[in-house]
Design a protein around this motif. Structure first.
Motif, short mmCIF file in Angstrom:
data_model
loop_
_atom_site.label_atom_id
_atom_site.label_comp_id
_atom_site.label_asym_id
_atom_site.label_seq_id
_atom_site.Cartn_x
_atom_site.Cartn_y
_atom_site.Cartn_z
N LYS A 1 0.83 -1.21 0.00
CA LYS A 1 0.00 0.00 0.00
C LYS A 1 0.86 1.26 0.00
CE LYS A 1 -4.30 -1.57 1.95
NZ LYS A 1 -5.41 -1.21 2.82
N ALA A 2 1.95 1.24 0.75
CA ALA A 2 2.85 2.40 0.80
C ALA A 2 3.50 2.63 -0.56
CB ALA A 2 3.90 2.21 1.88
N LEU A 3 3.94 1.56 -1.20
CA LEU A 3 4.56 1.69 -2.53
C LEU A 3 3.56 2.24 -3.54
CD1 LEU A 3 6.61 -1.63 -2.87
CD2 LEU A 3 7.51 0.66 -2.46
N GLU A 4 2.36 1.70 -3.53
CA GLU A 4 1.34 2.14 -4.49
C GLU A 4 0.91 3.58 -4.22
OE1 GLU A 4 -1.55 -0.96 -4.02
OE2 GLU A 4 -0.65 -2.15 -5.65
N SER A 5 0.86 3.96 -2.97
CA SER A 5 0.50 5.33 -2.61
C SER A 5 1.57 6.32 -3.10
CB SER A 5 0.33 5.45 -1.10
OG SER A 5 0.10 6.77 -0.74
N GLU A 6 2.83 5.97 -2.88
CA GLU A 6 3.92 6.85 -3.34
C GLU A 6 3.90 6.96 -4.86
OE1 GLU A 6 8.79 7.29 -3.30
OE2 GLU A 6 7.87 5.61 -2.23
N ARG A 7 3.65 5.84 -5.54
CA ARG A 7 3.61 5.84 -7.00
C ARG A 7 2.47 6.73 -7.50
NH1 ARG A 7 1.49 4.34 -11.52
NH2 ARG A 7 2.77 3.53 -13.21
N LYS A 8 1.31 6.60 -6.87
CA LYS A 8 0.14 7.39 -7.28
C LYS A 8 0.40 8.89 -7.09
CE LYS A 8 -3.76 5.57 -6.26
NZ LYS A 8 -4.96 5.10 -5.56
N GLN A 9 1.04 9.24 -5.99
CA GLN A 9 1.34 10.64 -5.70
C GLN A 9 2.34 11.20 -6.71
OE1 GLN A 9 3.19 11.32 -1.93
NE2 GLN A 9 2.72 13.49 -1.94
N LEU A 10 3.39 10.43 -7.00
CA LEU A 10 4.38 10.87 -7.97
C LEU A 10 3.77 11.00 -9.36
CD1 LEU A 10 7.55 8.86 -6.97
CD2 LEU A 10 7.33 11.33 -6.99
N TRP A 11 2.92 10.06 -9.73
CA TRP A 11 2.31 10.11 -11.05
C TRP A 11 1.43 11.34 -11.18
CZ3 TRP A 11 3.41 8.73 -15.57
CH2 TRP A 11 2.47 8.73 -16.58
N ALA A 12 0.68 11.69 -10.13
CA ALA A 12 -0.15 12.89 -10.16
C ALA A 12 0.71 14.14 -10.32
CB ALA A 12 -0.99 12.97 -8.90
N THR A 13 1.84 14.18 -9.63
CA THR A 13 2.75 15.32 -9.75
C THR A 13 3.30 15.43 -11.17
OG1 THR A 13 3.40 15.12 -7.43
CG2 THR A 13 4.90 16.32 -8.87
N CYS A 14 3.68 14.30 -11.74
CA CYS A 14 4.23 14.31 -13.10
C CYS A 14 3.18 14.76 -14.10
CB CYS A 14 4.74 12.93 -13.47
SG CYS A 14 6.22 12.46 -12.58
N ARG A 15 1.95 14.31 -13.93
CA ARG A 15 0.89 14.71 -14.86
C ARG A 15 0.59 16.20 -14.72
NH1 ARG A 15 -2.87 10.89 -16.96
NH2 ARG A 15 -3.68 12.78 -17.89
N LEU A 16 0.57 16.70 -13.49
CA LEU A 16 0.26 18.10 -13.25
C LEU A 16 1.33 19.02 -13.84
CD1 LEU A 16 -1.70 20.03 -11.75
CD2 LEU A 16 -0.17 19.88 -9.80
N LYS A 17 2.58 18.64 -13.65
CA LYS A 17 3.69 19.47 -14.11
C LYS A 17 4.11 19.15 -15.55
CE LYS A 17 5.64 20.14 -9.52
NZ LYS A 17 6.83 19.92 -8.67
N GLY A 18 3.62 18.05 -16.11
CA GLY A 18 4.00 17.66 -17.46
C GLY A 18 5.45 17.23 -17.56
N LEU A 19 5.94 16.50 -16.58
CA LEU A 19 7.34 16.11 -16.55
C LEU A 19 7.64 15.01 -17.58
CD1 LEU A 19 7.91 15.99 -12.70
CD2 LEU A 19 8.51 17.82 -14.27
#
Length: 51
Positions: free
Chosen positions: A7-25
């Motif tokens: 759950k911790a791994l998936e949560s971190e991945r989800k948070q990073l993916w949202a950041t990447c999508r928001l910033k267009g990285l």
């Protein structure tokens, strides 16, 4: 029983993916590299526990 490590791994991945999508990285940034590393860790963990 809940698998808190997964759950911790998936949560971190989800948070990073949202950041990447928001910033267009693009691919190759540290955040996107961490997502790739998390994908590997999640896959290994699921294979180890048989799910």
């Amino acid at each position: 029983m809940a698998d808190l490590y997964l759950k911790a791994l998936e949560s971190e991945r989800k948070q990073l993916w949202a950041t990447c999508r928001l910033k267009g990285l693009p691919i190759g940034t540290p955040e996107r590299n961490r997502i790739a590393a998390l994908d590997g860790l999640i896959g290994e963990h699921k294979a180890k526990r048989g799910g």
